[in-house]
Scaffold this motif. Structure first.
Motif, PDB file in Angstrom:
ATOM      1  N   PRO A  52       7.003   4.415   6.483  1.00 33.68           N
ATOM      2  CA  PRO A  52       5.991   5.484   6.440  1.00 33.68           C
ATOM      3  C   PRO A  52       4.999   5.302   5.286  1.00 33.68           C
ATOM      4  O   PRO A  52       3.799   5.512   5.450  1.00 33.68           O
ATOM      5  N   GLU A  53       5.500   4.873   4.149  1.00 36.54           N
ATOM      6  CA  GLU A  53       4.623   4.657   2.998  1.00 36.54           C
ATOM      7  C   GLU A  53       3.709   3.455   3.211  1.00 36.54           C
ATOM      8  O   GLU A  53       2.568   3.446   2.773  1.00 36.54           O
ATOM      9  N   ARG A  54       4.234   2.428   3.874  1.00 37.65           N
ATOM     10  CA  ARG A  54       3.412   1.256   4.164  1.00 37.65           C
ATOM     11  C   ARG A  54       2.249   1.652   5.069  1.00 37.65           C
ATOM     12  O   ARG A  54       1.105   1.295   4.827  1.00 37.65           O
ATOM     13  N   GLN A  55       2.556   2.427   6.098  1.00 41.98           N
ATOM     14  CA  GLN A  55       1.501   2.857   7.013  1.00 41.98           C
ATOM     15  C   GLN A  55       0.461   3.705   6.290  1.00 41.98           C
ATOM     16  O   GLN A  55      -0.734   3.532   6.501  1.00 41.98           O
ATOM     17  N   GLN A  56       0.927   4.605   5.448  1.00 46.57           N
ATOM     18  CA  GLN A  56       0.001   5.461   4.709  1.00 46.57           C
ATOM     19  C   GLN A  56      -0.860   4.640   3.754  1.00 46.57           C
ATOM     20  O   GLN A  56      -2.077   4.812   3.707  1.00 46.57           O
ATOM     21  N   ALA A  57      -0.239   3.749   2.999  1.00 38.50           N
ATOM     22  CA  ALA A  57      -0.987   2.915   2.045  1.00 38.50           C
ATOM     23  C   ALA A  57      -1.996   2.044   2.787  1.00 38.50           C
ATOM     24  O   ALA A  57      -3.160   1.940   2.377  1.00 38.50           O
ATOM     25  N   GLY A  66     -13.271  -0.091   4.473  1.00 41.05           N
ATOM     26  CA  GLY A  66     -14.257   0.172   5.518  1.00 41.05           C
ATOM     27  C   GLY A  66     -14.144  -0.805   6.663  1.00 41.05           C
ATOM     28  O   GLY A  66     -13.053  -1.100   7.134  1.00 41.05           O
ATOM     29  N   ASN A  67     -15.280  -1.326   7.095  1.00 37.09           N
ATOM     30  CA  ASN A  67     -15.303  -2.221   8.251  1.00 37.09           C
ATOM     31  C   ASN A  67     -14.702  -3.579   7.958  1.00 37.09           C
ATOM     32  O   ASN A  67     -14.401  -4.332   8.867  1.00 37.09           O
ATOM     33  N   GLY A  68     -14.553  -3.897   6.689  1.00 38.09           N
ATOM     34  CA  GLY A  68     -13.968  -5.188   6.339  1.00 38.09           C
ATOM     35  C   GLY A  68     -12.492  -5.228   6.668  1.00 38.09           C
ATOM     36  O   GLY A  68     -11.842  -4.205   6.845  1.00 38.09           O
ATOM     37  N   GLU A  69     -11.972  -6.431   6.739  1.00 36.57           N
ATOM     38  CA  GLU A  69     -10.560  -6.603   7.028  1.00 36.57           C
ATOM     39  C   GLU A  69      -9.762  -6.376   5.748  1.00 36.57           C
ATOM     40  O   GLU A  69     -10.169  -6.801   4.666  1.00 36.57           O
ATOM     41  N   VAL A  70      -8.628  -5.716   5.863  1.00 38.08           N
ATOM     42  CA  VAL A  70      -7.774  -5.503   4.702  1.00 38.08           C
ATOM     43  C   VAL A  70      -7.154  -6.852   4.341  1.00 38.08           C
ATOM     44  O   VAL A  70      -6.511  -7.481   5.175  1.00 38.08           O
ATOM     45  N   PRO A  71      -7.371  -7.294   3.113  1.00 38.21           N
ATOM     46  CA  PRO A  71      -6.814  -8.594   2.734  1.00 38.21           C
ATOM     47  C   PRO A  71      -5.294  -8.528   2.632  1.00 38.21           C
ATOM     48  O   PRO A  71      -4.722  -7.442   2.471  1.00 38.21           O
ATOM     49  N   GLN A  72      -4.654  -9.683   2.726  1.00 42.92           N
ATOM     50  CA  GLN A  72      -3.203  -9.717   2.576  1.00 42.92           C
ATOM     51  C   GLN A  72      -2.871  -9.309   1.143  1.00 42.92           C
ATOM     52  O   GLN A  72      -3.477  -9.804   0.194  1.00 42.92           O
ATOM     53  N   ILE A  73      -1.931  -8.412   1.020  1.00 40.74           N
ATOM     54  CA  ILE A  73      -1.518  -7.911  -0.284  1.00 40.74           C
ATOM     55  C   ILE A  73      -0.094  -8.377  -0.519  1.00 40.74           C
ATOM     56  O   ILE A  73       0.797  -8.109   0.290  1.00 40.74           O
ATOM     57  N   VAL A  74       0.104  -9.088  -1.617  1.00 42.04           N
ATOM     58  CA  VAL A  74       1.422  -9.593  -1.965  1.00 42.04           C
ATOM     59  C   VAL A  74       1.749  -9.094  -3.363  1.00 42.04           C
ATOM     60  O   VAL A  74       1.085  -9.458  -4.327  1.00 42.04           O
ATOM     61  N   CYS A  75       2.757  -8.250  -3.446  1.00 34.96           N
ATOM     62  CA  CYS A  75       3.074  -7.598  -4.723  1.00 34.96           C
ATOM     63  C   CYS A  75       3.367  -8.593  -5.829  1.00 34.96           C
ATOM     64  O   CYS A  75       3.069  -8.329  -6.988  1.00 34.96           O
ATOM     65  N   SER A  76       3.955  -9.714  -5.483  1.00 32.09           N
ATOM     66  CA  SER A  76       4.316 -10.686  -6.509  1.00 32.09           C
ATOM     67  C   SER A  76       3.156 -11.601  -6.895  1.00 32.09           C
ATOM     68  O   SER A  76       3.320 -12.485  -7.723  1.00 32.09           O
ATOM     69  N   GLU A  77       2.007 -11.393  -6.288  1.00 30.52           N
ATOM     70  CA  GLU A  77       0.822 -12.188  -6.604  1.00 30.52           C
ATOM     71  C   GLU A  77      -0.282 -11.264  -7.109  1.00 30.52           C
ATOM     72  O   GLU A  77      -1.006 -10.655  -6.323  1.00 30.52           O
ATOM     73  N   PRO A  78      -0.429 -11.161  -8.437  1.00 31.44           N
ATOM     74  CA  PRO A  78      -1.428 -10.245  -9.007  1.00 31.44           C
ATOM     75  C   PRO A  78      -2.843 -10.463  -8.472  1.00 31.44           C
ATOM     76  O   PRO A  78      -3.594  -9.498  -8.323  1.00 31.44           O
ATOM     77  N   ALA A  92      -2.224   0.108  -3.658  1.00 35.13           N
ATOM     78  CA  ALA A  92      -1.343  -1.042  -3.426  1.00 35.13           C
ATOM     79  C   ALA A  92      -0.305  -1.171  -4.537  1.00 35.13           C
ATOM     80  O   ALA A  92       0.879  -1.411  -4.260  1.00 35.13           O
ATOM     81  N   VAL A  93      -0.719  -0.995  -5.775  1.00 47.08           N
ATOM     82  CA  VAL A  93       0.220  -1.089  -6.900  1.00 47.08           C
ATOM     83  C   VAL A  93       1.284   0.004  -6.793  1.00 47.08           C
ATOM     84  O   VAL A  93       2.481  -0.260  -6.977  1.00 47.08           O
ATOM     85  N   ASN A  94       0.869   1.217  -6.466  1.00 45.62           N
ATOM     86  CA  ASN A  94       1.840   2.310  -6.293  1.00 45.62           C
ATOM     87  C   ASN A  94       2.817   2.001  -5.169  1.00 45.62           C
ATOM     88  O   ASN A  94       4.019   2.231  -5.294  1.00 45.62           O
ATOM     89  N   TYR A  95       2.291   1.471  -4.056  1.00 45.04           N
ATOM     90  CA  TYR A  95       3.164   1.098  -2.943  1.00 45.04           C
ATOM     91  C   TYR A  95       4.156   0.019  -3.383  1.00 45.04           C
ATOM     92  O   TYR A  95       5.351   0.107  -3.108  1.00 45.04           O
ATOM     93  N   CYS A  96       3.653  -0.995  -4.058  1.00 45.35           N
ATOM     94  CA  CYS A  96       4.519  -2.091  -4.510  1.00 45.35           C
ATOM     95  C   CYS A  96       5.635  -1.573  -5.415  1.00 45.35           C
ATOM     96  O   CYS A  96       6.800  -1.920  -5.243  1.00 45.35           O
TER      97      CYS A  96
END
Length: 144
Positions: A52-57, A66-78, A92-96
């Motif tokens: 649920p938190e992933r979907q919300q984040a 916006g119209n751009g694509e959400v980039p891949q987010i990897v918590c272990s890669e700053p 993203a940081v809060n989700y991680c």
């Protein structure tokens, strides 16, 4: 209905995991790992708790991007976090941070969770075991 939900959640494992894991370093370490039933159940519980938190984040970040694509987010890669606009980076940081706590709350280390996530991509038996655990957990939740 439960199987559809389990499949949806199972597909989201990759999405949840993409926020936690950098697969590059882990692929070599993940091969031929064996995980016990408790670890598999803990993994499934963590995924269910994170979803649920992933979907919300993801939704909030998508609105910001916006119209751009959400980039891949990897918590272990700053760098993957630093490339996000300010508010999206905060989300993203809060989700991680919260996802790592969830993983820990279910008795896994982030490293173990990440190794399982990588192994699921290439191990059909482990994938089926996690899928079965997801269904079992959902049945238990729905019957309470």
């Amino acid at each position: 209905m439960q199987k559809i939900l389990a499949k949806t959640l199972f597909f989201s494992i990759s999405a949840s995991a993409s926020l936690l894991v950098s697969t590059g370093n882990l692929k070599a370490n993940a091969q031929n790992q064996s995980f016990n039933n408790n670890e598999i159940t803990s993994y499934a519980q963590a995924v269910l708790a994170m979803e649920p938190e992933r979907q919300q984040a993801f939704g909030e970040i998508k609105k910001i991007v916006g119209n751009g694509e959400v980039p891949q987010i990897v918590c272990s890669e700053p760098n993957s976090l630093n490339n996000l606009p300010g508010r999206a980076r905060d989300i993203a940081v809060n989700y991680c941070n919260h996802s790592q706590k969830i993983v820990s709350d279910y008795g896994l280390t982030p490293d173990k969770f990440n190794r399982m996530t990588v192994e699921i991509q290439s191990n059909a038996d482990l994938k089926q075991q996690v899928y079965n655990a997801l269904i079992r957990l959902q049945k238990n939740t729905n019957s309470q």
